[in-house]
Design a protein around this motif. Structure first.
Motif, PDB file in Angstrom:
ATOM      1  N   ASP A  27       7.131   0.526  -6.551  1.00  0.00           N
ATOM      2  CA  ASP A  27       7.081   0.636  -5.067  1.00  0.00           C
ATOM      3  C   ASP A  27       7.981  -0.268  -4.523  1.00  0.00           C
ATOM      4  O   ASP A  27       8.265  -1.262  -5.125  1.00  0.00           O
ATOM      5  CB  ASP A  27       5.698   0.300  -4.702  1.00  0.00           C
TER       6      ASP A  27
ATOM      7  N   GLU B  67       2.596  -0.923  -7.740  1.00  0.00           N
ATOM      8  CA  GLU B  67       2.043  -0.153  -6.681  1.00  0.00           C
ATOM      9  C   GLU B  67       0.909  -0.870  -5.952  1.00  0.00           C
ATOM     10  O   GLU B  67       0.004  -0.823  -6.625  1.00  0.00           O
ATOM     11  CB  GLU B  67       1.943   1.321  -6.880  1.00  0.00           C
ATOM     12  N   ASP B  68       1.129  -1.416  -4.569  1.00  0.00           N
ATOM     13  CA  ASP B  68       0.028  -1.954  -3.898  1.00  0.00           C
ATOM     14  C   ASP B  68      -0.958  -1.029  -3.405  1.00  0.00           C
ATOM     15  O   ASP B  68      -1.996  -1.563  -2.766  1.00  0.00           O
ATOM     16  CB  ASP B  68       0.599  -2.932  -2.996  1.00  0.00           C
ATOM     17  N   GLU B  69      -0.522   0.387  -3.009  1.00  0.00           N
ATOM     18  CA  GLU B  69      -1.623   1.325  -2.434  1.00  0.00           C
ATOM     19  C   GLU B  69      -2.449   1.525  -3.816  1.00  0.00           C
ATOM     20  O   GLU B  69      -2.119   2.450  -4.909  1.00  0.00           O
ATOM     21  CB  GLU B  69      -1.107   2.429  -2.211  1.00  0.00           C
TER      22      GLU B  69
ATOM     23  N   MET C 246       7.841  -1.745  -0.838  1.00  0.00           N
ATOM     24  CA  MET C 246       7.245  -2.571  -0.049  1.00  0.00           C
ATOM     25  C   MET C 246       5.911  -3.081  -0.860  1.00  0.00           C
ATOM     26  O   MET C 246       4.799  -2.376  -0.773  1.00  0.00           O
ATOM     27  CB  MET C 246       6.613  -2.134   1.348  1.00  0.00           C
TER      28      MET C 246
HETATM   29 CA    CA Z   1       3.722  -0.611  -0.829  1.00  0.00          CA
END
Ligand code: CA
Length: 232
Positions: free
Chosen positions: A51, A7-9, A53
């Protein structure tokens, strides 16, 4: 049970990791699709939160690449909002389930447990029984002869690893792999500390040491009598 969050957040990833760790899961976190694919290929995770994106490689591709390689780890896809996620495409790539953000933590936890149960036993019973011990893997509670024994999340996770294969030897390395996370670089003898606490709480005879190999959980009946096998 060891989970990987891709997850990039970062704030979301950290808060998920915190919550899931408190539930007794070992949790690794990465913020990039390539890293996620790499870790998921290298380690025997029990579940992936993926995730869609993502920088590097998107979640669909991570998922389809793992499946193409024969990796059948349960995958729960996370998506930012309605519309970003194409359910058909996600399920085509081999995801097991998906959740749309923002989601409630309680719902996430329920989905995770459902996926783990679905894979764990075809009958999907959350109960593991070994002698007079009963573990409810959904509620994370353990009873001995019907009386609840209070365990911490980590203690429960260690016991669960043993109870999944009663009578079989589980090595310290396997325990570390499934119960502690990637960031854990401490003494592998931490496992002994948990085993000794479990023996104190559950009765020493239940957990045998197999020297040089690991530990095994044996069935001890309601009377407290040992089933015969002594300590190795
Ligand atoms: Ca994302």
């Amino acid at each position: 049970m060891r989970l990987l969050i891709v997850e990039d957040e970062k704030r979301l990833a950290v808060s998920l990791a915190k919550g899931l760790t408190a539930e007794g899961f070992a949790v690794d976190v990465v913020h990039d699709g390539f890293e996620g694919l790499h870790l998921a290929s290298e380690h025997p995770y029990d579940l992936l939160l993926l995730d869609i994106m993502l920088p590097g490689m998107n979640g669909y591709r991570v998922c389809s690449t793992l499946r193409a390689a024969g990796n059948d780890v349960p995958i729960l896809m996370l998506t930012a909002k309605d519309g970003e996620y194409d359910e058909a495409e996600g399920l085509d790539t081999g995801a097991d389930d998906y959740l749309t953000k923002p989601f409630s933590y309680v719902v996430l936890l329920a989905r995770i447990r459902a996926l783990l149960r679905r894979r764990g036993s075809a009958g999907s019973s959350p109960l593991l029984t070994v002698g007079a011990l009963t573990l409810d893997t959904a509620a994370r509670r353990v009873h001995r002869d019907g009386d609840e024994v209070t365990l911490t999340a980590k203690e429960f996770a260690v016991l669960e690893q043993l109870a999944l294969r009663p009578g079989a030897v589980v090595s310290k390395a396997e325990m570390l792999e499934h119960v502690w996370d990637f960031a854990y670089e401490g003494d592998p003898n931490i496992v002994e500390v948990y085993i000794s606490t479990l023996r104190r709480k559950l009765g020493a005879a239940r957990i045998q040491t197999v020297r040089g190999a690991g530990y095994r959980l044996v069935a001890v009946g309601g009377t407290g009598a040992v089933d015969g096998a002594g300590e190795a």
